[in-house]
Design a protein around this motif. Structure first.
Motif, PDB file in Angstrom:
ATOM      1  N   HIS A  43       0.837  -1.218   0.000  1.00 16.23           N
ATOM      2  CA  HIS A  43       0.000   0.000   0.000  1.00 16.23           C
ATOM      3  C   HIS A  43       0.867   1.262   0.000  1.00 16.23           C
ATOM      4  CE1 HIS A  43      -3.733   2.226   0.955  1.00 16.23           C
ATOM      5  NE2 HIS A  43      -2.900   3.041   1.596  1.00 16.23           N
ATOM      6  N   ASP A  44       0.383   2.272  -0.662  1.00 21.26           N
ATOM      7  CA  ASP A  44       1.023   3.590  -0.713  1.00 21.26           C
ATOM      8  C   ASP A  44       1.687   3.931   0.627  1.00 21.26           C
ATOM      9  OD1 ASP A  44       1.619   6.265  -1.315  1.00 21.26           O
ATOM     10  OD2 ASP A  44      -0.321   6.907  -0.475  1.00 21.26           O
ATOM     11  N   LYS A  45       3.020   4.218   0.552  1.00 19.04           N
ATOM     12  CA  LYS A  45       3.768   4.381   1.807  1.00 19.04           C
ATOM     13  C   LYS A  45       3.301   5.586   2.620  1.00 19.04           C
ATOM     14  CE  LYS A  45       7.723   2.486  -0.470  1.00 19.04           C
ATOM     15  NZ  LYS A  45       9.063   2.714  -0.989  1.00 19.04           N
ATOM     16  N   LYS A  46       2.856   6.613   1.915  1.00 21.38           N
ATOM     17  CA  LYS A  46       2.480   7.839   2.643  1.00 21.38           C
ATOM     18  C   LYS A  46       1.242   7.625   3.516  1.00 21.38           C
ATOM     19  CE  LYS A  46       3.018  10.841  -1.116  1.00 21.38           C
ATOM     20  NZ  LYS A  46       3.190   9.892  -2.079  1.00 21.38           N
ATOM     21  N   PHE A  83      -7.294  -0.250  -0.533  1.00 22.23           N
ATOM     22  CA  PHE A  83      -5.919  -0.559  -0.951  1.00 22.23           C
ATOM     23  C   PHE A  83      -5.509   0.305  -2.143  1.00 22.23           C
ATOM     24  CE2 PHE A  83      -3.092  -3.251  -3.691  1.00 22.23           C
ATOM     25  CZ  PHE A  83      -1.980  -3.226  -2.853  1.00 22.23           C
ATOM     26  N   ARG A  84      -4.405   1.056  -1.961  1.00 18.99           N
ATOM     27  CA  ARG A  84      -3.841   1.845  -3.068  1.00 18.99           C
ATOM     28  C   ARG A  84      -2.408   1.392  -3.267  1.00 18.99           C
ATOM     29  NH1 ARG A  84      -7.691   5.656  -3.469  1.00 18.99           N
ATOM     30  NH2 ARG A  84      -8.521   6.430  -1.500  1.00 18.99           N
ATOM     31  N   PRO A  85      -2.166   0.588  -4.334  1.00 22.02           N
ATOM     32  CA  PRO A  85      -0.822   0.016  -4.487  1.00 22.02           C
ATOM     33  C   PRO A  85       0.253   1.053  -4.787  1.00 22.02           C
ATOM     34  CG  PRO A  85      -2.225  -0.532  -6.378  1.00 22.02           C
ATOM     35  CD  PRO A  85      -3.096   0.169  -5.379  1.00 22.02           C
ATOM     36  N   PRO A  95       3.139   2.399  -6.889  1.00 23.77           N
ATOM     37  CA  PRO A  95       3.466   2.146  -8.304  1.00 23.77           C
ATOM     38  C   PRO A  95       4.736   1.301  -8.404  1.00 23.77           C
ATOM     39  CG  PRO A  95       3.117   4.494  -7.897  1.00 23.77           C
ATOM     40  CD  PRO A  95       3.160   3.824  -6.558  1.00 23.77           C
ATOM     41  N   GLY A  96       4.752   0.378  -9.360  1.00 19.67           N
ATOM     42  CA  GLY A  96       5.941  -0.443  -9.568  1.00 19.67           C
ATOM     43  C   GLY A  96       5.924  -1.725  -8.761  1.00 19.67           C
ATOM     44  N   ALA A  97       7.066  -2.408  -8.788  1.00 23.19           N
ATOM     45  CA  ALA A  97       7.156  -3.744  -8.197  1.00 23.19           C
ATOM     46  C   ALA A  97       6.824  -3.756  -6.703  1.00 23.19           C
ATOM     47  CB  ALA A  97       8.560  -4.311  -8.430  1.00 23.19           C
ATOM     48  N   GLU A  98       7.152  -2.671  -6.012  1.00 22.07           N
ATOM     49  CA  GLU A  98       6.870  -2.631  -4.563  1.00 22.07           C
ATOM     50  C   GLU A  98       5.391  -2.829  -4.247  1.00 22.07           C
ATOM     51  OE1 GLU A  98       8.731   1.246  -3.657  1.00 22.07           O
ATOM     52  OE2 GLU A  98       9.609   0.175  -1.972  1.00 22.07           O
ATOM     53  N   GLY A  99       4.557  -2.472  -5.206  1.00 24.09           N
ATOM     54  CA  GLY A  99       3.112  -2.592  -4.995  1.00 24.09           C
ATOM     55  C   GLY A  99       2.642  -4.039  -4.918  1.00 24.09           C
ATOM     56  N   TRP A 100       3.542  -4.990  -5.227  1.00 25.51           N
ATOM     57  CA  TRP A 100       3.161  -6.400  -5.124  1.00 25.51           C
ATOM     58  C   TRP A 100       3.531  -6.997  -3.753  1.00 25.51           C
ATOM     59  CZ3 TRP A 100       2.938  -4.410  -9.918  1.00 25.51           C
ATOM     60  CH2 TRP A 100       2.007  -4.943 -10.805  1.00 25.51           C
ATOM     61  N   GLN A 101       4.170  -6.179  -2.900  1.00 23.02           N
ATOM     62  CA  GLN A 101       4.512  -6.701  -1.566  1.00 23.02           C
ATOM     63  C   GLN A 101       3.227  -6.977  -0.778  1.00 23.02           C
ATOM     64  OE1 GLN A 101       8.214  -4.389   0.164  1.00 23.02           O
ATOM     65  NE2 GLN A 101       6.813  -3.013  -0.862  1.00 23.02           N
ATOM     66  N   ILE A 102       3.320  -7.917   0.119  1.00 28.00           N
ATOM     67  CA  ILE A 102       2.154  -8.218   0.944  1.00 28.00           C
ATOM     68  C   ILE A 102       2.437  -7.907   2.416  1.00 28.00           C
ATOM     69  CG2 ILE A 102       0.637 -10.065   1.766  1.00 28.00           C
ATOM     70  CD1 ILE A 102       0.727 -11.320  -0.928  1.00 28.00           C
ATOM     71  N   SER A 103       3.525  -8.501   2.909  1.00 24.16           N
ATOM     72  CA  SER A 103       3.784  -8.418   4.356  1.00 24.16           C
ATOM     73  C   SER A 103       5.040  -7.621   4.654  1.00 24.16           C
ATOM     74  CB  SER A 103       4.007  -9.824   4.926  1.00 24.16           C
ATOM     75  OG  SER A 103       2.860 -10.609   4.759  1.00 24.16           O
ATOM     76  N   ASN A 104       5.166  -7.206   5.896  1.00 28.41           N
ATOM     77  CA  ASN A 104       6.417  -6.541   6.290  1.00 28.41           C
ATOM     78  C   ASN A 104       7.539  -7.576   6.243  1.00 28.41           C
ATOM     79  OD1 ASN A 104       7.470  -6.789   9.430  1.00 28.41           O
ATOM     80  ND2 ASN A 104       5.351  -7.411   9.179  1.00 28.41           N
TER      81      ASN A 104
END
Ligand SMILES: Cc1ncc(COP(=O)(O)O)c(C=O)c1O
Length: 435
Positions: A291-294, A303-305, A307-316
């Protein structure tokens, strides 16, 4: 490709001369080499299975243990490398290893998990376009993943689910008498099945034969057929020079415990081409770390992914595993993939040369002799042999692996193996064949 114009010689003096002239020889000292019971170093040729431990790994992991000890929850923000953004410290270096842009690269999960997550987004079968192209004899986890994705998209009522898989899976097989696939045959199969293909998913390097595929040509052929193209780079990342962005690959996933030396169960990598970076409408299995880091900690319901590959992360992410990977990626950055690959081609060609000098017609190498079609691994077939041959090689001080029915896989790794290792291995193999 740079031609190797070396005249190889079958002698300890020649191997020592090659080692003395090797600009990467100093990197061997940066790794712990396992030892035999007699105290001598093992000739370690299984970096294609589990890479060696960099001597800096402990310090990197200890730093995180220390920060946890002294800062506890505050470590998320105030650790030397704050845990909240820890994966970001790996992105640029990992991107360089696979020839990607940082926005296209993320370190997360493990390999098969990433393949599944990426297939959730990129295997979107329709009633006309629903097939997946893989290699026959792909690594079993890929086979299971692909088949289960096919079944996942089948109606629960679909009768004879085995037939459903058969109808949807195209398994590429070498020509009669060949051990490996020909690029023209892969391309031809993609052209032939064109309209019905939803996804082409191949390994960058086949784990058994050591064959490296022409990923650029396969991607081009896949795209011409309007299919999505992905790669499992378990045996390619840190082994071959990759240009995932320039090759236009749609997605890829790889592990870090083989050539990337991040330790057992190391955290994996994923690539999603920039052109999909803002494809927020793609289906995906979401979690808060994508989700959007901000706004992540506003804990909103929508859920707002990123942008880019990081948006496919699920867990910490697992910080201790990532710390180990950081230690290794710094070494890769220092050595550089171009230099590593240049040495690797010489090292493996030397192994091939020495094997060709063995006067025993039971031996053949199933890995292509064309250097553009292989990484560092050679798969040696020994006709009429059994596992006892492998056991004798291991007793001689080598770490190599055995694949049924008659193949020994050896991977001289340019970061920590030497020309003298290669020469010694071949001497041990020769002795082991004589019993
Ligand atoms: C080609 C290939 N794919 C998939 C896997 C499975 O990896 P993981 O257990 O990290 O999911 C491996 C493991 O060695 C592999 O070599």
């Amino acid at each position: 490709m740079q031609e190797i114009e070396l005249e190889f010689e079958n002698s300890a003096k020649f191997a020592a001369k090659m080692d003395a002239a090797d600009p990467l020889a100093r990197f061997r000292e940066r790794f712990f080499m396992p030892h035999q019971p007699n105290g001598e170093e093992v000739i370690y040729f299984t970096g294609n299975s589990l890479g060696l431990q960099p001597k800096t790994t402990r310090e990197y992991v200890d730093q995180e243990l220390k920060d946890w000890e002294t800062l506890a929850v505050e470590g998320h923000l105030h650790a030397k490398h704050p845990w909240l953004r820890y994966h970001e410290f790996l992105t640029e270096q990992m991107a360089r290893v696979v020839g990607a842009k940082p926005v296209e690269t993320v370190v997360m999960n493990s390999l098969t998990v990433n393949l599944h997550l990426l297939m959730v987004s990129f295997y979107r079968p329709t009633s006309e376009r629903y097939k997946i192209v893989i290699e026959k004899g792909a690594f079993p986890s890929d086979q299971y993943a692909v088949e289960s994705q096919i079944l996942f998209h089948c109606d629960a009522e679909t009768p004879r689910r085995g037939d459903a898989v058969k109808k949807r899976l195209i398994e590429l097989t070498p020509r009669e008498g060949d051990s490996t696939l020909r690029t023209e045959d892969i391309v031809e199969a993609i052209e032939r099945e064109g309209d019905s293909i939803a996804l082409v998913l191949l390994g960058g390097v086949n784990y058994y034969t050591g064959q490296a595929f022409d990923m650029q040509a396969i991607t081009e052929a896949g795209h011409k057929a309007e299919a999505v193209v992905g790669f499992d780079l378990a045996h390619a990342a840190g082994n071959l020079e990759l240009h995932l962005h320039d090759w236009n690959v749609d997605f890829a996933a790889w592990c870090s415990y083989k050539y990337l030396n991040a330790g057992p169960g190391g955290v994996a990598g994923a690539f999603i081409h920039e052109r999909h970076a803002n494809a927020v409408d793609l289906p995906r299995f979401a979690g808060w770390w994508g989700h959007d880091k901000k706004t992540r900690f506003l804990m909103g319901p929508k859920f707002r992914p990123i942008p880019g590959a990081e948006g496919w992360q699920i867990s910490n992410p697992p910080i201790l595993q990532m710390a180990a990977l950081r230690a290794s990626l710094e070494i890769f950055d220092e050595a550089g993939m171009t230099a590593l690959r240049a040495k690797s081609e010489k090292l493996t060609s030397y192994l091939e040369f020495l094997l060709s000098e063995i006067d025993d017609d039971r031996i053949s190498v199933i890995t292509p002799s064309d250097r553009t079609q292989r990484g560092c691994q050679l798969s040696i077939r020994v006709k009429d042999s059994d596992r006892s041959l492998h056991d004798r090689i291991v007793a001689g001080g080598v770490s190599a692996d055995w694949r049924e029915p008659d193949v020994i896989r050896v991977a001289p790794v340019p970061l920590y193996n030497s020309f003298s290792d290669v020469l010694q291995f071949v001497e041990i193999l020769k002795r082991s064949l004589k019993v």
